[in-house]
Design a protein around this motif. Structure first.
Motif, PDB file in Angstrom:
ATOM      1  N   ASP A 146       0.830  -1.207   0.000  1.00 27.19           N
ATOM      2  CA  ASP A 146       0.000   0.000   0.000  1.00 27.19           C
ATOM      3  C   ASP A 146       0.864   1.256   0.000  1.00 27.19           C
ATOM      4  OD1 ASP A 146      -2.462  -1.155  -0.178  1.00 27.19           O
ATOM      5  OD2 ASP A 146      -3.013  -0.891   1.925  1.00 27.19           O
ATOM      6  N   MET A 147       1.921   1.251   0.816  1.00 24.68           N
ATOM      7  CA  MET A 147       2.808   2.408   0.883  1.00 24.68           C
ATOM      8  C   MET A 147       3.512   2.626  -0.452  1.00 24.68           C
ATOM      9  SD  MET A 147       4.405   4.971   2.186  1.00 24.68           S
ATOM     10  CE  MET A 147       4.417   5.084   3.977  1.00 24.68           C
ATOM     11  N   GLU A 148       4.014   1.566  -1.050  1.00 23.90           N
ATOM     12  CA  GLU A 148       4.711   1.701  -2.329  1.00 23.90           C
ATOM     13  C   GLU A 148       3.786   2.226  -3.418  1.00 23.90           C
ATOM     14  OE1 GLU A 148       6.266  -2.207  -2.895  1.00 23.90           O
ATOM     15  OE2 GLU A 148       8.026  -1.863  -1.612  1.00 23.90           O
ATOM     16  N   GLU A 149       2.557   1.700  -3.452  1.00 25.07           N
ATOM     17  CA  GLU A 149       1.591   2.187  -4.436  1.00 25.07           C
ATOM     18  C   GLU A 149       1.239   3.644  -4.165  1.00 25.07           C
ATOM     19  OE1 GLU A 149      -2.896   1.200  -6.162  1.00 25.07           O
ATOM     20  OE2 GLU A 149      -2.031  -0.055  -4.593  1.00 25.07           O
ATOM     21  N   SER A 150       1.092   3.986  -2.883  1.00 22.51           N
ATOM     22  CA  SER A 150       0.772   5.358  -2.508  1.00 22.51           C
ATOM     23  C   SER A 150       1.864   6.316  -2.952  1.00 22.51           C
ATOM     24  CB  SER A 150       0.588   5.452  -0.990  1.00 22.51           C
ATOM     25  OG  SER A 150       0.457   6.786  -0.568  1.00 22.51           O
ATOM     26  N   GLN A 151       3.112   5.900  -2.831  1.00 25.54           N
ATOM     27  CA  GLN A 151       4.222   6.749  -3.258  1.00 25.54           C
ATOM     28  C   GLN A 151       4.186   6.992  -4.758  1.00 25.54           C
ATOM     29  OE1 GLN A 151       7.578   4.565  -1.741  1.00 25.54           O
ATOM     30  NE2 GLN A 151       7.451   5.491   0.286  1.00 25.54           N
ATOM     31  N   ASP A 152       3.914   5.957  -5.526  1.00 31.41           N
ATOM     32  CA  ASP A 152       3.824   6.104  -6.980  1.00 31.41           C
ATOM     33  C   ASP A 152       2.686   7.052  -7.365  1.00 31.41           C
ATOM     34  OD1 ASP A 152       5.924   4.348  -7.302  1.00 31.41           O
ATOM     35  OD2 ASP A 152       4.641   2.609  -7.682  1.00 31.41           O
ATOM     36  N   VAL A 153       1.539   6.873  -6.730  1.00 28.03           N
ATOM     37  CA  VAL A 153       0.378   7.721  -7.025  1.00 28.03           C
ATOM     38  C   VAL A 153       0.656   9.155  -6.608  1.00 28.03           C
ATOM     39  CG1 VAL A 153      -2.046   8.147  -6.474  1.00 28.03           C
ATOM     40  CG2 VAL A 153      -1.264   5.819  -6.901  1.00 28.03           C
ATOM     41  N   ALA A 154       1.305   9.345  -5.449  1.00 25.98           N
ATOM     42  CA  ALA A 154       1.621  10.695  -4.967  1.00 25.98           C
ATOM     43  C   ALA A 154       2.516  11.426  -5.956  1.00 25.98           C
ATOM     44  CB  ALA A 154       2.286  10.613  -3.598  1.00 25.98           C
ATOM     45  N   ALA A 155       3.493  10.720  -6.512  1.00 28.42           N
ATOM     46  CA  ALA A 155       4.384  11.333  -7.489  1.00 28.42           C
ATOM     47  C   ALA A 155       3.612  11.729  -8.744  1.00 28.42           C
ATOM     48  CB  ALA A 155       5.522  10.380  -7.830  1.00 28.42           C
ATOM     49  N   ARG A 156       2.734  10.839  -9.220  1.00 27.60           N
ATOM     50  CA  ARG A 156       1.949  11.158 -10.413  1.00 27.60           C
ATOM     51  C   ARG A 156       1.035  12.352 -10.168  1.00 27.60           C
ATOM     52  NH1 ARG A 156       0.887   5.525 -10.653  1.00 27.60           N
ATOM     53  NH2 ARG A 156      -1.362   5.878 -10.458  1.00 27.60           N
ATOM     54  N   ALA A 157       0.414  12.391  -9.000  1.00 25.79           N
ATOM     55  CA  ALA A 157      -0.494  13.492  -8.683  1.00 25.79           C
ATOM     56  C   ALA A 157       0.250  14.827  -8.637  1.00 25.79           C
ATOM     57  CB  ALA A 157      -1.185  13.229  -7.345  1.00 25.79           C
ATOM     58  N   ALA A 158       1.435  14.831  -8.021  1.00 29.53           N
ATOM     59  CA  ALA A 158       2.209  16.072  -7.916  1.00 29.53           C
ATOM     60  C   ALA A 158       2.689  16.546  -9.278  1.00 29.53           C
ATOM     61  CB  ALA A 158       3.395  15.851  -6.978  1.00 29.53           C
TER      62      ALA A 158
ATOM     63  N   ASP B  63      -5.594  11.772  -9.583  1.00 30.36           N
ATOM     64  CA  ASP B  63      -6.195  13.035 -10.029  1.00 30.36           C
ATOM     65  C   ASP B  63      -6.291  14.062  -8.910  1.00 30.36           C
ATOM     66  OD1 ASP B  63      -8.160  11.835  -8.532  1.00 30.36           O
ATOM     67  OD2 ASP B  63      -9.743  12.007 -10.039  1.00 30.36           O
ATOM     68  N   GLY B  64      -5.599  13.805  -7.782  1.00 29.73           N
ATOM     69  CA  GLY B  64      -5.466  14.815  -6.737  1.00 29.73           C
ATOM     70  C   GLY B  64      -6.542  14.852  -5.682  1.00 29.73           C
ATOM     71  N   LYS B  65      -7.365  13.837  -5.580  1.00 31.15           N
ATOM     72  CA  LYS B  65      -8.396  13.819  -4.531  1.00 31.15           C
ATOM     73  C   LYS B  65      -7.803  13.271  -3.233  1.00 31.15           C
ATOM     74  CE  LYS B  65     -12.545  13.408  -7.420  1.00 31.15           C
ATOM     75  NZ  LYS B  65     -11.880  13.482  -8.736  1.00 31.15           N
ATOM     76  N   VAL B  66      -8.148  13.914  -2.123  1.00 28.39           N
ATOM     77  CA  VAL B  66      -7.646  13.518  -0.806  1.00 28.39           C
ATOM     78  C   VAL B  66      -8.676  12.639  -0.121  1.00 28.39           C
ATOM     79  CG1 VAL B  66      -6.922  14.338   1.469  1.00 28.39           C
ATOM     80  CG2 VAL B  66      -6.269  15.612  -0.594  1.00 28.39           C
ATOM     81  N   GLY B  67      -8.225  11.511   0.417  1.00 30.18           N
ATOM     82  CA  GLY B  67      -9.129  10.572   1.073  1.00 30.18           C
ATOM     83  C   GLY B  67      -8.865  10.451   2.562  1.00 30.18           C
ATOM     84  N   ALA B  68      -9.898   9.991   3.286  1.00 36.49           N
ATOM     85  CA  ALA B  68      -9.823   9.828   4.739  1.00 36.49           C
ATOM     86  C   ALA B  68      -8.931   8.649   5.098  1.00 36.49           C
ATOM     87  CB  ALA B  68     -11.228   9.632   5.308  1.00 36.49           C
TER      88      ALA B  68
END
Length: 262
Positions: free
Chosen positions: A120-132, A193-198
């Motif tokens: 989950d963390m690794e995927e989150s990092q990839d998504v965070a980079a794409r979003a930024a 796409d930059g949406k923040v989740g709980a």
């Protein structure tokens, strides 16, 4: 015979099974976990001697202030939590008692859960980079982002990773820091796409942020009410729903403009 016993003796005899049950319950494992504030990490800095965010293919800027991701620590899925632990957790502001199934998937071993959290963390990092990079209009084929943060699992640092990348590449867009030099903390997942989740556990995360010097906390808007429970004195909550909204709020905070609040 029962008829020959006095009323106090009858009550005492009847109470014995209850006392015995409570005694057993006091030592028997219960299906709960106990959570408390965990570590925080400045994504603009280093973790175990290595930069958390490394960027190649574009010029980066030197940053001031901190963007601090926050965590909670919970007893493991196989840990024995007894009645004393539960009662203690209910009466402490720096603890939370949660159903085990609400924290850990049923039927999974500790190794499986740990592996899932790392993924989950690794995927989150990839998504965070794409979003930024998408927010900045940068080409991900030319700008490469590497994220490093050891001993942390799950996707809840996504928002802070994205903000850290933006601060290193663009700052506030006018030559200053996105943080305004402040110690800013927060939590929240991020989508491409930059949406923040709980994420959960925000009341404990604000305590971790305060302990480590933060004065501002970015919280998913849906969790505003949870974050206000036992909110540390001097901590400013800023609700966010999108990456753009988080950036805009930090810019407004730096410039003395209007900033949303919970």
């Amino acid at each position: 015979m029962l008829s020959s016993l006095t009323r106090p003796r009858v009550l005492a005899v009847c109470a014995l099974p209850v006392v015995a049950l409570l005694a057993v319950a006091g030592f028997a494992p219960l299906p709960f976990v106990v959570a408390q504030p965990g570590m925080t990490a400045d994504v603009l800095g280093k973790d175990q001697g290595k930069q958390v965010i490394t960027i190649s293919g574009a010029p980066t800027r030197r940053t001031e202030g901190a963007l601090r991701m926050t965590t909670i620590v919970a007893t493991g899925p196989a840990a024995d939590v007894d009645l004393g632990d539960v009662v203690d957790g209910w009466f402490r502001t720096d603890r939370a008692v949660l159903p085990r199934d609400a924290v850990y998937p049923a039927g999974k071993s500790e190794q499986e859960i740990e592996r899932h959290n790392v993924e989950d963390m690794e995927e989150s990092q990839d998504v965070a980079a794409r979003a930024a990079l998408s927010y900045l209009g940068e080409d991900p084929a030319k700008v490469k982002v590497s994220l490093h943060l050891a001993d942390v699992g799950g996707p809840s640092a996504g928002l802070l990773f994205s903000l850290g990348i933006i601060d290193k590449l663009e700052g506030d867009g006018s030559g200053g820091d996105l943080t305004g030099g402040r110690n800013v903390a927060g939590t929240g997942t991020i989508s491409a796409d930059g949406k923040v989740g709980a994420v959960g556990g925000v009341s404990l995360k604000t305590l971790a942020a305060k302990r480590d010097g933060a004065t501002v906390f970015l919280v998913p808007k849906a969790e505003c009410s949870d974050a206000q429970v036992e909110l540390p004195a001097g901590m400013r909550l800023i609700p966010v729903t999108t990456l753009k909204g988080a950036v805009d709020s930090l810019r407004s905070l730096e410039r003395g403009g209007k900033v949303p609040s919970c």
